[in-house]
Scaffold this motif. Structure first.
Motif, short mmCIF file in Angstrom:
data_model
loop_
_atom_site.label_atom_id
_atom_site.label_comp_id
_atom_site.label_asym_id
_atom_site.label_seq_id
_atom_site.Cartn_x
_atom_site.Cartn_y
_atom_site.Cartn_z
N ARG A 166 0.81 -1.22 0.00
CA ARG A 166 0.00 0.00 0.00
C ARG A 166 0.85 1.27 0.00
NH1 ARG A 166 -3.96 -1.20 4.84
NH2 ARG A 166 -2.04 -2.11 5.58
N ILE A 167 2.08 1.17 0.54
CA ILE A 167 2.98 2.34 0.55
C ILE A 167 4.38 1.87 0.15
CG2 ILE A 167 1.69 3.66 2.29
CD1 ILE A 167 3.78 2.77 4.36
N SER A 168 5.20 2.83 -0.32
CA SER A 168 6.59 2.53 -0.70
C SER A 168 7.49 2.60 0.55
CB SER A 168 7.08 3.54 -1.73
OG SER A 168 7.18 4.83 -1.13
N ALA A 169 8.70 2.13 0.42
CA ALA A 169 9.67 2.21 1.53
C ALA A 169 9.96 3.67 1.86
CB ALA A 169 10.95 1.47 1.17
N ARG A 170 10.01 4.50 0.82
CA ARG A 170 10.25 5.93 1.05
C ARG A 170 9.12 6.55 1.87
NH1 ARG A 170 12.70 9.59 -3.52
NH2 ARG A 170 14.27 8.07 -3.03
N GLU A 171 7.88 6.20 1.50
CA GLU A 171 6.72 6.72 2.24
C GLU A 171 6.70 6.17 3.66
OE1 GLU A 171 3.33 8.67 3.47
OE2 GLU A 171 4.71 9.10 1.83
N ALA A 172 7.07 4.91 3.82
CA ALA A 172 7.12 4.31 5.17
C ALA A 172 8.14 5.05 6.02
CB ALA A 172 7.48 2.83 5.07
N GLY A 173 9.31 5.31 5.44
CA GLY A 173 10.32 6.07 6.17
C GLY A 173 9.83 7.46 6.53
N ARG A 174 9.17 8.13 5.57
CA ARG A 174 8.64 9.48 5.83
C ARG A 174 7.65 9.47 6.98
NH1 ARG A 174 4.70 12.50 5.47
NH2 ARG A 174 3.29 11.08 4.41
N GLN A 175 6.76 8.46 7.00
CA GLN A 175 5.78 8.37 8.07
C GLN A 175 6.44 8.14 9.44
OE1 GLN A 175 2.59 5.60 7.25
NE2 GLN A 175 2.12 6.55 5.26
N LEU A 176 7.59 7.51 9.42
CA LEU A 176 8.30 7.22 10.67
C LEU A 176 9.33 8.28 11.02
CD1 LEU A 176 8.75 3.39 10.11
CD2 LEU A 176 7.22 4.49 11.77
N GLY A 177 9.51 9.25 10.12
CA GLY A 177 10.47 10.33 10.38
C GLY A 177 11.92 9.93 10.12
N VAL A 178 12.13 8.92 9.25
CA VAL A 178 13.48 8.49 8.91
C VAL A 178 13.55 8.33 7.39
CG1 VAL A 178 13.88 7.29 11.11
CG2 VAL A 178 12.91 6.03 9.19
N ASN A 179 14.76 8.08 6.87
CA ASN A 179 14.85 7.84 5.43
C ASN A 179 14.56 6.37 5.11
OD1 ASN A 179 17.25 6.30 5.77
ND2 ASN A 179 18.51 8.14 5.58
N ASP A 180 14.44 6.07 3.83
CA ASP A 180 14.07 4.71 3.41
C ASP A 180 15.14 3.68 3.77
OD1 ASP A 180 15.62 6.06 1.44
OD2 ASP A 180 14.99 4.61 -0.08
N LYS A 181 16.41 4.10 3.84
CA LYS A 181 17.48 3.16 4.21
C LYS A 181 17.35 2.74 5.68
CE LYS A 181 20.64 4.62 0.70
NZ LYS A 181 21.36 5.74 0.25
N THR A 182 17.02 3.69 6.53
CA THR A 182 16.82 3.35 7.95
C THR A 182 15.61 2.44 8.11
OG1 THR A 182 17.83 5.42 8.64
CG2 THR A 182 16.43 4.31 10.26
N PHE A 183 14.56 2.75 7.37
CA PHE A 183 13.37 1.89 7.42
C PHE A 183 13.73 0.47 6.98
CE2 PHE A 183 9.77 -0.04 5.11
CZ PHE A 183 8.92 -0.23 6.19
N ALA A 184 14.49 0.34 5.88
CA ALA A 184 14.89 -0.99 5.39
C ALA A 184 15.75 -1.73 6.43
CB ALA A 184 15.66 -0.84 4.08
N ARG A 185 16.63 -1.00 7.12
CA ARG A 185 17.46 -1.62 8.17
C ARG A 185 16.58 -2.11 9.32
NH1 ARG A 185 20.50 2.45 9.75
NH2 ARG A 185 19.51 2.75 11.74
N TRP A 186 15.59 -1.32 9.70
CA TRP A 186 14.67 -1.72 10.76
C TRP A 186 13.92 -2.97 10.36
CZ3 TRP A 186 12.18 3.63 12.32
CH2 TRP A 186 13.13 4.38 13.02
N VAL A 187 13.51 -3.05 9.08
CA VAL A 187 12.81 -4.24 8.59
C VAL A 187 13.71 -5.47 8.72
CG1 VAL A 187 11.85 -5.36 6.54
CG2 VAL A 187 11.24 -2.99 7.05
N ARG A 188 14.97 -5.34 8.25
CA ARG A 188 15.91 -6.46 8.35
C ARG A 188 16.12 -6.88 9.81
NH1 ARG A 188 18.67 -3.37 4.68
NH2 ARG A 188 20.15 -2.69 6.26
N ASN A 189 16.31 -5.89 10.68
CA ASN A 189 16.56 -6.19 12.10
C ASN A 189 15.35 -6.81 12.78
OD1 ASN A 189 19.15 -5.21 11.83
ND2 ASN A 189 18.72 -3.23 12.75
N SER A 190 14.16 -6.44 12.33
CA SER A 190 12.95 -7.00 12.96
C SER A 190 12.72 -8.44 12.54
CB SER A 190 11.72 -6.14 12.60
OG SER A 190 11.38 -6.29 11.23
N GLN A 191 13.42 -8.89 11.50
CA GLN A 191 13.25 -10.24 11.02
C GLN A 191 14.27 -11.20 11.63
OE1 GLN A 191 13.47 -9.64 6.80
NE2 GLN A 191 11.37 -8.89 6.68
N THR A 192 15.25 -10.68 12.37
CA THR A 192 16.28 -11.54 12.97
C THR A 192 15.95 -11.90 14.39
OG1 THR A 192 17.60 -9.60 13.61
CG2 THR A 192 18.16 -10.72 11.53
#
Length: 192
Positions: A166-192
């Protein structure tokens, strides 16, 4: 011909007066015209005296120091001070390993350069070993190296929107107040 000046230089750990006396005694063997000292603190070293010596250096003057690492806390800083001394056409003598004496007829310039580069390499290897050991110790304790960004509570709701497309990684990062790279790192870390 003008007589060259010999400067002694020491770095003293904060509050260690016995260390100062030992270093001065070692330098006095070379009968320096003056001895200057800087203080080393836990996180920094004030190099005002070294800067003053370099300002005073003339061609053929000699700087004697207990060890090459007195010229800096890092490879880059040592190299910077070394180059400043060499630009003045002055000589360097170190008393501890590696023993360096760049004066003519004491050791060839090639040998001095080799000793200098060997020291820098050894210093870099020690630093790398400390980092490796520190990372290994942290891993044993279950600590993950790297930035410790706190994942906000709304992360999982935003992640769910992103996973469903429903949203892009960039939009997800924007909603969380971070960039898309930080959002992607959080996604990876939440899966470990």
């Amino acid at each position: 011909m003008k007589k060259s000046t010999t400067y002694g230089y020491i770095v003293i750990p904060d509050g260690d007066d016995s260390f100062r006396a030992d270093r001065i005694k070692a330098l006095e063997e070379f009968v320096p015209d003056c001895i200057m000292a800087d203080t080393e603190y836990k996180t920094r070293t004030d190099r005002t005296s070294l800067d003053n010596i370099i300002t005073l250096l003339k061609p053929n003057d000699v700087l004697i120091t207990a060890k090459l690492s007195n010229l800096g806390r890092s490879y880059a800083e040592i190299l910077e001070y070394w180059n400043r001394i060499m630009e003045k056409l002055a000589f360097v003598i170190t008393l501890e390993h590696p023993i360096i004496d760049t004066r003519p007829k004491k050791q060839g310039a090639e040998k001095a350069a080799t000793e200098f580069l060997s020291f820098l390499s050894e210093m870099e290897n020690e630093r790398a070993e400390k980092v490796t050991n520190g990372l290994a110790a942290a891993k044993l304790k279950g600590i993950k190296p790297g930035p410790k960004s706190k994942i906000p509570e709304q992360f999982y709701a935003v992640k769910e929107k992103w996973e469903s497309g429903r949203i892009s990684a960039r939009e997800a990062g924007r909603q969380l107040g971070v960039n898309d790279k930080t959002f992607a790192r959080w996604v990876r870390n939440s899966q470990t």
